[in-house]
Write a protein that holds these residues in place. Structure first.
Motif, PDB file in Angstrom:
ATOM      1  N   ASN A  72       0.824  -1.209   0.000  1.00  0.00           N
ATOM      2  CA  ASN A  72       0.000   0.000   0.000  1.00  0.00           C
ATOM      3  C   ASN A  72       0.856   1.257   0.000  1.00  0.00           C
ATOM      4  N   SER A  73       0.222   2.380  -0.303  1.00  0.00           N
ATOM      5  CA  SER A  73       0.889   3.663  -0.153  1.00  0.00           C
ATOM      6  C   SER A  73       0.921   4.015   1.340  1.00  0.00           C
ATOM      7  N   ALA A  74       1.463   5.170   1.663  1.00  0.00           N
ATOM      8  CA  ALA A  74       1.553   5.584   3.062  1.00  0.00           C
ATOM      9  C   ALA A  74       0.365   6.440   3.483  1.00  0.00           C
ATOM     10  N   ALA A  75      -0.778   6.251   2.810  1.00  0.00           N
ATOM     11  CA  ALA A  75      -1.980   7.020   3.148  1.00  0.00           C
ATOM     12  C   ALA A  75      -2.885   6.212   4.070  1.00  0.00           C
ATOM     13  N   ASP A  76      -3.506   6.870   5.029  1.00  0.00           N
ATOM     14  CA  ASP A  76      -4.462   6.199   5.909  1.00  0.00           C
ATOM     15  C   ASP A  76      -5.647   5.698   5.084  1.00  0.00           C
ATOM     16  N   SER A 106       2.195  -7.241   7.240  1.00  0.00           N
ATOM     17  CA  SER A 106       3.304  -6.610   7.958  1.00  0.00           C
ATOM     18  C   SER A 106       2.874  -6.085   9.320  1.00  0.00           C
ATOM     19  N   ASP A 107       1.624  -5.634   9.425  1.00  0.00           N
ATOM     20  CA  ASP A 107       1.111  -5.066  10.668  1.00  0.00           C
ATOM     21  C   ASP A 107      -0.223  -5.729  10.989  1.00  0.00           C
ATOM     22  N   ALA A 108      -0.247  -6.581  11.993  1.00  0.00           N
ATOM     23  CA  ALA A 108      -1.454  -7.339  12.315  1.00  0.00           C
ATOM     24  C   ALA A 108      -2.487  -6.517  13.061  1.00  0.00           C
ATOM     25  N   THR A 109      -2.118  -5.333  13.540  1.00  0.00           N
ATOM     26  CA  THR A 109      -3.054  -4.497  14.290  1.00  0.00           C
ATOM     27  C   THR A 109      -3.581  -3.339  13.445  1.00  0.00           C
ATOM     28  N   GLN A 110      -2.670  -2.564  12.881  1.00  0.00           N
ATOM     29  CA  GLN A 110      -3.067  -1.362  12.150  1.00  0.00           C
ATOM     30  C   GLN A 110      -3.335  -1.660  10.672  1.00  0.00           C
ATOM     31  N   ALA A 210      -7.579  -8.695   0.342  1.00  0.00           N
ATOM     32  CA  ALA A 210      -7.358  -7.251   0.394  1.00  0.00           C
ATOM     33  C   ALA A 210      -6.727  -6.854   1.714  1.00  0.00           C
ATOM     34  N   ILE A 211      -5.992  -5.734   1.674  1.00  0.00           N
ATOM     35  CA  ILE A 211      -5.470  -5.114   2.877  1.00  0.00           C
ATOM     36  C   ILE A 211      -5.718  -3.609   2.799  1.00  0.00           C
ATOM     37  N   GLN A 212      -6.122  -3.034   3.927  1.00  0.00           N
ATOM     38  CA  GLN A 212      -6.346  -1.592   4.020  1.00  0.00           C
ATOM     39  C   GLN A 212      -5.569  -1.045   5.217  1.00  0.00           C
ATOM     40  N   ASN A 213      -4.883   0.074   5.010  1.00  0.00           N
ATOM     41  CA  ASN A 213      -4.119   0.684   6.093  1.00  0.00           C
ATOM     42  C   ASN A 213      -5.030   1.166   7.218  1.00  0.00           C
ATOM     43  N   GLY A 214      -4.555   1.002   8.452  1.00  0.00           N
ATOM     44  CA  GLY A 214      -5.262   1.540   9.600  1.00  0.00           C
ATOM     45  C   GLY A 214      -4.650   2.825  10.110  1.00  0.00           C
ATOM     46  N   GLU A 215      -3.591   3.263   9.448  1.00  0.00           N
ATOM     47  CA  GLU A 215      -2.909   4.504   9.791  1.00  0.00           C
ATOM     48  C   GLU A 215      -2.147   4.961   8.553  1.00  0.00           C
ATOM     49  N   ALA A 216      -1.587   6.164   8.614  1.00  0.00           N
ATOM     50  CA  ALA A 216      -0.877   6.722   7.465  1.00  0.00           C
ATOM     51  C   ALA A 216       0.546   6.179   7.377  1.00  0.00           C
ATOM     52  N   VAL A 217       0.650   4.853   7.306  1.00  0.00           N
ATOM     53  CA  VAL A 217       1.924   4.153   7.154  1.00  0.00           C
ATOM     54  C   VAL A 217       1.692   3.008   6.175  1.00  0.00           C
ATOM     55  N   ALA A 218       2.604   2.815   5.235  1.00  0.00           N
ATOM     56  CA  ALA A 218       2.436   1.753   4.244  1.00  0.00           C
ATOM     57  C   ALA A 218       2.412   0.377   4.910  1.00  0.00           C
TER      58      ALA A 218
END
Length: 232
Positions: A72-76, A106-110, A210-218
């Motif tokens: 993903n990009s680094a957008a929330d 990469s991030d199981a929470t966010q 699918a994966i969606q960012n939970g914060e503004a971090v890739a």
């Protein structure tokens, strides 16, 4: 090295006597509609890709077993979703169906994560019909959903598994062709959901993840394999 494996030099079969393939020394592949992808290759045109921000990518990556990497990009709330086209599976009474997917994030929470067989939908985290696994942002807990309609026919089991950062997990389900869908985590049966006519999806469904960012971090999602087999 001991030779203790039982061998069948004349072959094996899964068909009845008196059928055209009764003497064939291998299993009849026409009895199941099967999709198997170990991601040794990736053809972008086979998939409908939904990206909510520019910069997301989907590509093969180095690693044992064949791997597809979604970045993903680094957008929330950046969504990176793949759905196999066209929709080629349907849940039907009397027809068993099996699904399995091995993946990690990469991030199981966010992050929000979904894998399974929903209908084609540009918002795969909240589809109207399908059987699928969902992990919501802010939690590492996985749920499984059997849904005929988002408002009138949905049943869910929560807390069936816990995800960890950069750790592979295998999620699977099996529809018995009658009224139950069993679900498993890392090869172990965990429970079952009601899959009677009130909850069983009645629309064509497709392989989706699918994966969606939970914060503004890739964030990334790495898919090892996907398997689906449905009785004809």
């Amino acid at each position: 090295m001991g030779n203790t494996v039982t061998r069948y030099p004349n072959g094996v079969t899964n068909v009845n006597v008196g059928t055209p393939f009764a003497d064939m020394g291998q299993l009849d592949p026409t009895l199941y509609h099967t999709y198997w992808n170990d991601f040794d290759t990736y053809t972008a045109g086979d998939w409908t890709v939904t990206e909510t921000q520019a910069g997301a990518t989907q590509a093969l990556t180095a690693g044992d077993g064949g791997l597809l990497l979604l970045t993903n990009s680094a957008a929330d709330d950046d969504l990176n979703a793949l759905q196999k086209n066209p929709a080629a599976f349907a849940f039907a009474a009397g027809k068993k169906l099996f699904f399995s997917c091995r993946f990690k994030v990469s991030d199981a929470t966010q992050s929000d994560v979904v894998v399974g067989l929903p209908v084609v939908d540009a918002t795969p985290l909240d589809v109207t019909d399908g059987i699928y696994f969902l992990k919501s942002d802010g939690s590492t807990s996985v749920a499984v959903i059997c849904r005929k309609d988002a408002t009138t026919g949905s049943t869910t089991a929560t807390g069936i598994a816990t995800m960890a950062n950069d750790t592979f997990i295998t999620l699977a389900f099996a529809y018995d062709g009658d009224s139950k869908v069993e679900y498993a985590v890392n090869g172990v049966l965990v429970g079952s959901l009601n899959a009677s006519s009130s909850f069983l999806p009645d629309a064509n469904c497709t392989i989706s993840f699918a994966i969606q960012n939970g914060e503004a971090v890739a964030k990334t999602m790495t898919v090892d394999y996907i398997f689906v087999a449905e009785e004809r």
